[in-house]
Scaffold this active site. Structure first.
Site, PDB file in Angstrom:
ATOM      1  N   ARG A  26      23.068 -40.512  68.545  1.00 22.47           N
ATOM      2  CA  ARG A  26      24.419 -40.333  68.525  1.00 22.47           C
ATOM      3  C   ARG A  26      24.808 -40.421  66.998  1.00 22.47           C
ATOM      4  O   ARG A  26      26.083 -40.084  66.618  1.00 22.47           O
ATOM      5  CB  ARG A  26      25.144 -41.328  69.353  1.00 22.47           C
ATOM      6  CG  ARG A  26      24.986 -41.386  71.028  1.00 22.47           C
ATOM      7  CD  ARG A  26      25.633 -42.402  71.607  1.00 22.47           C
ATOM      8  NE  ARG A  26      25.010 -43.667  71.008  1.00 22.47           N
ATOM      9  CZ  ARG A  26      25.499 -45.004  71.035  1.00 22.47           C
ATOM     10  NH1 ARG A  26      26.534 -45.248  71.823  1.00 22.47           N
ATOM     11  NH2 ARG A  26      24.662 -45.915  70.715  1.00 22.47           N
ATOM     12  N   HIS A  64      33.945 -50.858  32.938  1.00 19.57           N
ATOM     13  CA  HIS A  64      35.100 -51.383  33.029  1.00 19.57           C
ATOM     14  C   HIS A  64      34.945 -53.225  33.517  1.00 19.57           C
ATOM     15  O   HIS A  64      34.049 -53.537  33.987  1.00 19.57           O
ATOM     16  CB  HIS A  64      36.081 -51.041  33.798  1.00 19.57           C
ATOM     17  CG  HIS A  64      36.272 -49.770  33.835  1.00 19.57           C
ATOM     18  ND1 HIS A  64      36.559 -48.632  34.811  1.00 19.57           N
ATOM     19  CD2 HIS A  64      36.570 -48.849  32.838  1.00 19.57           C
ATOM     20  CE1 HIS A  64      36.819 -47.560  34.320  1.00 19.57           C
ATOM     21  NE2 HIS A  64      36.876 -47.533  32.903  1.00 19.57           N
ATOM     22  N   LYS A  73      32.570 -57.933  42.460  1.00 21.23           N
ATOM     23  CA  LYS A  73      32.738 -56.896  43.041  1.00 21.23           C
ATOM     24  C   LYS A  73      31.567 -56.615  44.264  1.00 21.23           C
ATOM     25  O   LYS A  73      30.424 -56.869  43.813  1.00 21.23           O
ATOM     26  CB  LYS A  73      32.529 -55.589  42.021  1.00 21.23           C
ATOM     27  CG  LYS A  73      33.978 -55.624  41.409  1.00 21.23           C
ATOM     28  CD  LYS A  73      33.889 -54.474  40.571  1.00 21.23           C
ATOM     29  CE  LYS A  73      35.319 -54.446  39.650  1.00 21.23           C
ATOM     30  NZ  LYS A  73      35.348 -53.219  38.554  1.00 21.23           N
ATOM     31  N   HIS A 120      31.261 -52.820  34.485  1.00 16.07           N
ATOM     32  CA  HIS A 120      30.743 -52.002  35.521  1.00 16.07           C
ATOM     33  C   HIS A 120      31.077 -50.434  35.354  1.00 16.07           C
ATOM     34  O   HIS A 120      32.106 -50.336  34.900  1.00 16.07           O
ATOM     35  CB  HIS A 120      31.401 -52.699  36.953  1.00 16.07           C
ATOM     36  CG  HIS A 120      31.239 -51.693  37.907  1.00 16.07           C
ATOM     37  ND1 HIS A 120      32.115 -51.083  38.675  1.00 16.07           N
ATOM     38  CD2 HIS A 120      29.901 -51.472  38.796  1.00 16.07           C
ATOM     39  CE1 HIS A 120      31.472 -50.275  39.754  1.00 16.07           C
ATOM     40  NE2 HIS A 120      30.104 -50.665  39.791  1.00 16.07           N
ATOM     41  N   TYR A 133      34.780 -50.230  47.124  1.00 12.32           N
ATOM     42  CA  TYR A 133      34.295 -51.571  46.647  1.00 12.32           C
ATOM     43  C   TYR A 133      35.116 -52.668  46.969  1.00 12.32           C
ATOM     44  O   TYR A 133      36.808 -52.324  47.066  1.00 12.32           O
ATOM     45  CB  TYR A 133      33.946 -51.695  45.151  1.00 12.32           C
ATOM     46  CG  TYR A 133      35.116 -51.173  44.121  1.00 12.32           C
ATOM     47  CD1 TYR A 133      35.932 -52.048  43.246  1.00 12.32           C
ATOM     48  CD2 TYR A 133      35.202 -49.761  44.016  1.00 12.32           C
ATOM     49  CE1 TYR A 133      36.836 -51.588  42.702  1.00 12.32           C
ATOM     50  CE2 TYR A 133      36.423 -49.211  43.174  1.00 12.32           C
ATOM     51  CZ  TYR A 133      37.140 -50.230  42.431  1.00 12.32           C
ATOM     52  OH  TYR A 133      37.953 -49.718  41.431  1.00 12.32           O
ATOM     53  N   LYS A 170      40.720 -42.464  28.643  1.00 13.53           N
ATOM     54  CA  LYS A 170      40.461 -44.016  28.427  1.00 13.53           C
ATOM     55  C   LYS A 170      39.028 -44.479  28.029  1.00 13.53           C
ATOM     56  O   LYS A 170      38.608 -45.147  27.206  1.00 13.53           O
ATOM     57  CB  LYS A 170      41.234 -44.881  29.449  1.00 13.53           C
ATOM     58  CG  LYS A 170      40.827 -46.208  29.544  1.00 13.53           C
ATOM     59  CD  LYS A 170      41.376 -47.002  30.769  1.00 13.53           C
ATOM     60  CE  LYS A 170      40.611 -46.533  31.983  1.00 13.53           C
ATOM     61  NZ  LYS A 170      41.241 -47.166  33.449  1.00 13.53           N
ATOM     62  N   ASP A 171      38.137 -43.833  29.060  1.00 12.89           N
ATOM     63  CA  ASP A 171      36.732 -44.221  28.888  1.00 12.89           C
ATOM     64  C   ASP A 171      36.031 -43.733  27.948  1.00 12.89           C
ATOM     65  O   ASP A 171      34.657 -44.034  27.334  1.00 12.89           O
ATOM     66  CB  ASP A 171      36.078 -43.662  30.060  1.00 12.89           C
ATOM     67  CG  ASP A 171      36.570 -44.778  31.406  1.00 12.89           C
ATOM     68  OD1 ASP A 171      37.073 -45.838  31.101  1.00 12.89           O
ATOM     69  OD2 ASP A 171      36.088 -44.185  32.570  1.00 12.89           O
TER      70      ASP A 171
END
Length: 184
Positions: A26, A64, A73, A120, A133, A170-171
């Site tokens: 299944r 981050h 996390k 991270h 997360y 931003k990154d």
């Protein structure tokens, strides 16, 4: 019912978790999170917020961290595949500035526990990925910190050859770890 297998990593505090999966004709069933199993495995943290993102191939999110409201996390990829990375930013740590990466996918169903004190990020390796997360503190938008994804001193070996990378504005503007440490 569940039980999990926990692998420790070269960097103290990081853990890769593999759940027990019960499958038949299944499909499958697994416990994604059971506080008692995680506590028994040395992860007693209480999570207060769940997040989920969707991204296409080549998206890099990170690296981050929260500055004044750090978060533990527990991350996983529920669809597709990502390469997930944690960088040790804990002051006084013997592995400060070192990184660890793990492939997380809907197939391997692994999870990655990242304690407070780490930056991270991840890159999407499949055509599409959904990433989920849990966090031990709430997100504070004015408390974001980061280091640039390709910091040569950290040296993350992103498996991105032949992949067109996609970033948020931003990154692309985070400092290197050395610039961060020197107050720039």
């Amino acid at each position: 019912m569940g039980k999990i297998t926990v692998e420790t990593c070269e960097i103290e505090g990081l853990k890769v978790i593999t759940p027990t999966v019960f499958g038949d004709n299944r499909g499958y069933f697994m416990e994604v999170y059971n506080y008692n199993d995680f506590k028994e495995a040395g992860i007693p943290e209480v999570f207060v917020q769940d997040n989920q993102s969707a991204s296409k191939k080549g998206v890099i999110r990170g690296l981050h961290f929260q500055i004044n409201y750090p978060q533990d996390k527990l991350v996983r990829c529920v669809r597709g595949e990502v390469f997930d990375v944690a960088v040790d930013l804990r002051e006084g740590s013997k592995t400060y500035g070192k990184w660890f990466g793990v492939r997380l996918s809907e197939e391997n169903k692994k999870q990655f526990f990242i304690p407070k004190g780490f930056a991270h990020g991840f890159v999407v390796l499949s055509d599409y990925a959904e990433f989920a997360y849990k966090c031990t503190d709430f997100y504070h938008p004015n408390d974001e910190g980061g280091i640039i994804w390709n910091d040569p001193d950290v040296g993350v070996e992103w498996p991105v050859e032949g992949i067109e990378l996609i970033f948020s504005e931003k990154d692309t503007k985070w400092p290197t770890l050395a610039e961060r440490d020197n107050g720039k």
